[in-house]
Motif scaffolding. Structure first.
Motif, short mmCIF file in Angstrom:
data_model
loop_
_atom_site.label_atom_id
_atom_site.label_comp_id
_atom_site.label_asym_id
_atom_site.label_seq_id
_atom_site.Cartn_x
_atom_site.Cartn_y
_atom_site.Cartn_z
N GLN A 222 2.69 9.29 2.10
CA GLN A 222 2.35 10.44 2.94
C GLN A 222 3.40 11.56 2.89
OE1 GLN A 222 1.29 9.47 6.96
NE2 GLN A 222 -0.65 8.59 6.37
N GLY A 223 3.73 11.99 1.68
CA GLY A 223 4.62 13.13 1.55
C GLY A 223 6.09 12.79 1.36
N PHE A 224 6.48 11.53 1.59
CA PHE A 224 7.86 11.14 1.34
C PHE A 224 8.10 11.14 -0.18
CE2 PHE A 224 7.52 9.62 5.64
CZ PHE A 224 8.81 9.73 6.14
N PRO A 225 9.26 11.60 -0.64
CA PRO A 225 9.49 11.73 -2.09
C PRO A 225 9.72 10.42 -2.81
CG PRO A 225 11.48 12.30 -0.89
CD PRO A 225 10.40 12.11 0.14
N ASN A 226 10.09 9.36 -2.08
CA ASN A 226 10.39 8.09 -2.73
C ASN A 226 10.34 6.95 -1.72
OD1 ASN A 226 13.19 7.96 -1.52
ND2 ASN A 226 13.40 9.80 -2.79
N SER A 227 10.35 5.73 -2.23
CA SER A 227 10.22 4.56 -1.37
C SER A 227 11.46 4.35 -0.50
CB SER A 227 9.98 3.31 -2.23
OG SER A 227 11.05 3.08 -3.13
N TYR A 228 12.62 4.81 -0.96
CA TYR A 228 13.84 4.62 -0.17
C TYR A 228 13.78 5.41 1.14
CZ TYR A 228 18.77 4.79 1.18
OH TYR A 228 19.95 4.71 1.89
N ALA A 229 13.53 6.71 1.04
CA ALA A 229 13.47 7.55 2.24
C ALA A 229 12.39 7.04 3.20
CB ALA A 229 13.21 9.00 1.87
N PHE A 230 11.25 6.64 2.64
CA PHE A 230 10.12 6.17 3.44
C PHE A 230 10.46 4.90 4.21
CE2 PHE A 230 6.11 3.57 3.48
CZ PHE A 230 5.43 4.31 4.45
N THR A 231 11.02 3.92 3.53
CA THR A 231 11.28 2.63 4.17
C THR A 231 12.44 2.70 5.15
OG1 THR A 231 12.59 1.96 2.23
CG2 THR A 231 10.29 1.26 2.30
N LYS A 232 13.40 3.58 4.91
CA LYS A 232 14.49 3.74 5.88
C LYS A 232 13.97 4.46 7.14
CE LYS A 232 18.38 2.72 5.06
NZ LYS A 232 19.11 1.45 5.30
N ASN A 233 13.03 5.36 6.95
CA ASN A 233 12.39 6.01 8.09
C ASN A 233 11.66 4.98 8.95
OD1 ASN A 233 9.74 7.26 9.28
ND2 ASN A 233 11.06 9.03 8.97
N LEU A 234 10.88 4.11 8.31
CA LEU A 234 10.17 3.05 9.04
C LEU A 234 11.15 2.12 9.74
CD1 LEU A 234 7.45 2.01 6.41
CD2 LEU A 234 7.14 3.50 8.40
N SER A 235 12.26 1.83 9.07
CA SER A 235 13.25 0.91 9.65
C SER A 235 13.84 1.46 10.93
CB SER A 235 14.36 0.64 8.62
OG SER A 235 13.84 0.03 7.46
#
Length: 523
Positions: A222-235
């Protein structure tokens, strides 16, 4: 500098002046007698954290590290390997080799269910641990989404679940990143909601295989540039849930963590991520162009200053009783900023004149491009064509080609780099800055938190010297020979430029002559 002179590191470990030795180090006393559980201890940041704790607080009771078997080595062998690093030479020198006995492994894996731990180990930790520092994460920006979710997000939830059952828990520290709320152009030291329910994302990834997750990955991100930024946001969203449940937690958000500045070794790193990789690639002559707004800047934090900030945040919570502050942005750009152009210009100057790298394939040059088309043309001309040409020569000589593979890795790295280099974020770090006013003169030296006294030229010089020594395994004694090679590559580069432009002039002349003949008019 004379061609045969071998450079030395510029910075040294700060020493406490005699007139300040009577002042107490209250920060170290906060960790005295404590039993810690650390995840991610074998990572770059984790190693520096463990070293600092052991060096400044040798009376820490015990440090348990979650370690998984890797490359045929069990957790105990990996602990031994960890302490064989030159990073720990100073702490061994100060406190004796037996200091490493303060650290013991707990077999497990953050990515596995129940952290891959035995019931006995879980019960032991929940009885003994005073503090948890959760730093484990995959930091690969191109990591497969399913793996990143299970390791970064589900792993964080599982460590929190473990910690919630600890009877003596004083504090849980979650190491996040300053780049996990990318919709915030100015990131405050606040808790932000996540655009998705982290528990639903975890459940989806548990039910689907990796191939299926990758197929729907763009929709999930959903617009996050990569899996790292996305999963740290969820965390962070999951950590916030536990804060609301009353668990004693602080979140620290480091920005781009770069090599050590002052301690325990100058310029030390164990990876080629970030600016170090750019400097090595450019220094070897394999990176000639980048698509980047060269006036833009990123937020950098030397890892030793980052660890000081983390430890001071712990002290502020436990030692000062400041439990209201939940988030600390471990960032620097509110005080000083370094543009991408400065990084490249300083690095090029050091590598071409002072500390060249061995066996550079070409003279360091190139530039940052603000036109994507121009950049792509340069990639073809100066990256891919030379790579295939040189690999052909390597193949014909009976050796294994390597440059095309390197260029492929560089291209993938560019995809990540360009997003961050061509966007701009700023960070508020008032919570972190407020701690400075509580520190005494000795603590300000022992746990340096500012950039006062940093000369960027000399810092990057130490970083390049350390990269040669610790990453590339190029002995300092080879520097004079590397300087001679660099001079030769300079003249090769100049001759090729002259030949190239002569060819262009000749080509233009060949085109112009027929045109002039065609349009010639007799008078």
């Amino acid at each position: 500098m004379p061609a045969d002179e071998i450079p030395q590191f510029f910075y040294k470990i700060p020493e406490i002046p005699a007139e300040l030795t009577h002042i107490p180090d209250r920060v170290s006393k906060t960790l005295e007698g404590k039993t810690l559980f650390i995840t991610g201890g074998s990572g770059f940041l984790g190693k520096v954290l463990i070293e600092k704790i052991l060096r400044k607080t040798p009376n820490v009771n015990k440090i348990y590290l979650l370690m998984r078997p890797k490359k045929g080595k069990d957790s105990k062998q990996r602990i031994q390997e960890l302490f064989n690093s030159v990073l720990f030479d100073e702490v061994k020198k100060r406190h004796g080799k037996e200091i490493i006995n303060k650290v013991s492994p707990i077999s497990g894996d953050v990515e596995a269910e129940q952290l891959g731990m035995s019931a006995e180990d879980r019960a032991f930790l929940q009885k003994e641990i005073d503090m948890v520092i959760h730093a484990a994460a995959t930091i690969r920006f191109d990591e497969a989404l399913r793996k990143a979710v299970l390791l970064n997000t589900r792993g964080t939830r599982q460590v929190l679940e473990l910690a919630s059952g600890m009877t003596n828990l004083k504090l849980f520290v979650y190491v996040s990143t300053a780049y996990c709320h990318l919709d915030q152009k100015v990131l405050m030291e606040e808790l932000y909601p996540s655009p998705m329910d982290p528990h639903k994302v975890i459940k989806s990834c548990e039910l689907m295989d990796e191939e299926l997750v990758e197929k729907v990955g763009e929709k999930i991100l959903q617009g996050f540039p990569n899996s790292y930024a996305f999963t740290k946001n969820l965390s962070e969203a999951i950590v916030t849930e536990y804060i609301n449940k009353g668990l004693p937690i602080i979140i620290v958000r480091p920005s781009i963590v770069i090599p050590t500045w002052l301690e325990p070794l100058q310029g030390w790193t164990d990876n080629i991520n970030g600016p170090t990789g750019l400097l090595i690639g450019a220094g070897k002559g394999v990176i000639r162009t980048m698509f980047c707004d060269n006036t833009g800047y990123a937020d950098y934090m030397p890892v030793d200053i980052c660890i000081n900030a983390l430890i001071l945040a712990i002290w502020n919570y436990l030692g000062n009783g400041d439990t209201e502050k939940k988030v600390y942005n471990l960032t620097s750009n509110s005080e000083w900023q370094v543009t991408w152009k400065q990084v490249i210009d300083i690095g090029r100057d050091i590598i071409t004149h002072d500390i060249p790298l061995n066996n550079a394939v070409w003279y360091p040059g190139g530039s940052m491009k603000t036109s994507r088309l121009y950049h792509q043309i340069c990639v073809i001309l100066f990256h891919w064509i030379p790579a295939y040409f040189i690999d052909s020569l390597i193949y014909l000589s009976g050796n294994k080609p390597i440059l095309v593979k390197i260029q492929d890795r560089i291209s993938k790295g560019f995809e990540v780099f360009e997003y961050y280099a061509n966007n701009q974020w700023d960070f508020n770090n008032d919570n972190l800055r407020s701690i400075r006013h509580k520190m005494n003169p000795r603590e300000k030296i022992d746990y340096k938190l500012d950039g006062d006294g940093m000369d960027l030229q000399m810092y990057f010089r130490d970083c390049i010297l350390a990269a040669r020594k610790y990453i590339l395994k190029e002995a300092p004694e080879t520097i004079p020979r590397a300087r001679q090679h660099m001079k030769m590559m300079y003249w090769v580069d100049m001759m090729m430029r002259i030949a190239f432009f002569s060819f262009i002039v000749w080509l233009i002349a060949k085109w112009v002559a027929p045109i002039k003949t065609l349009f010639a008019v007799e008078i």
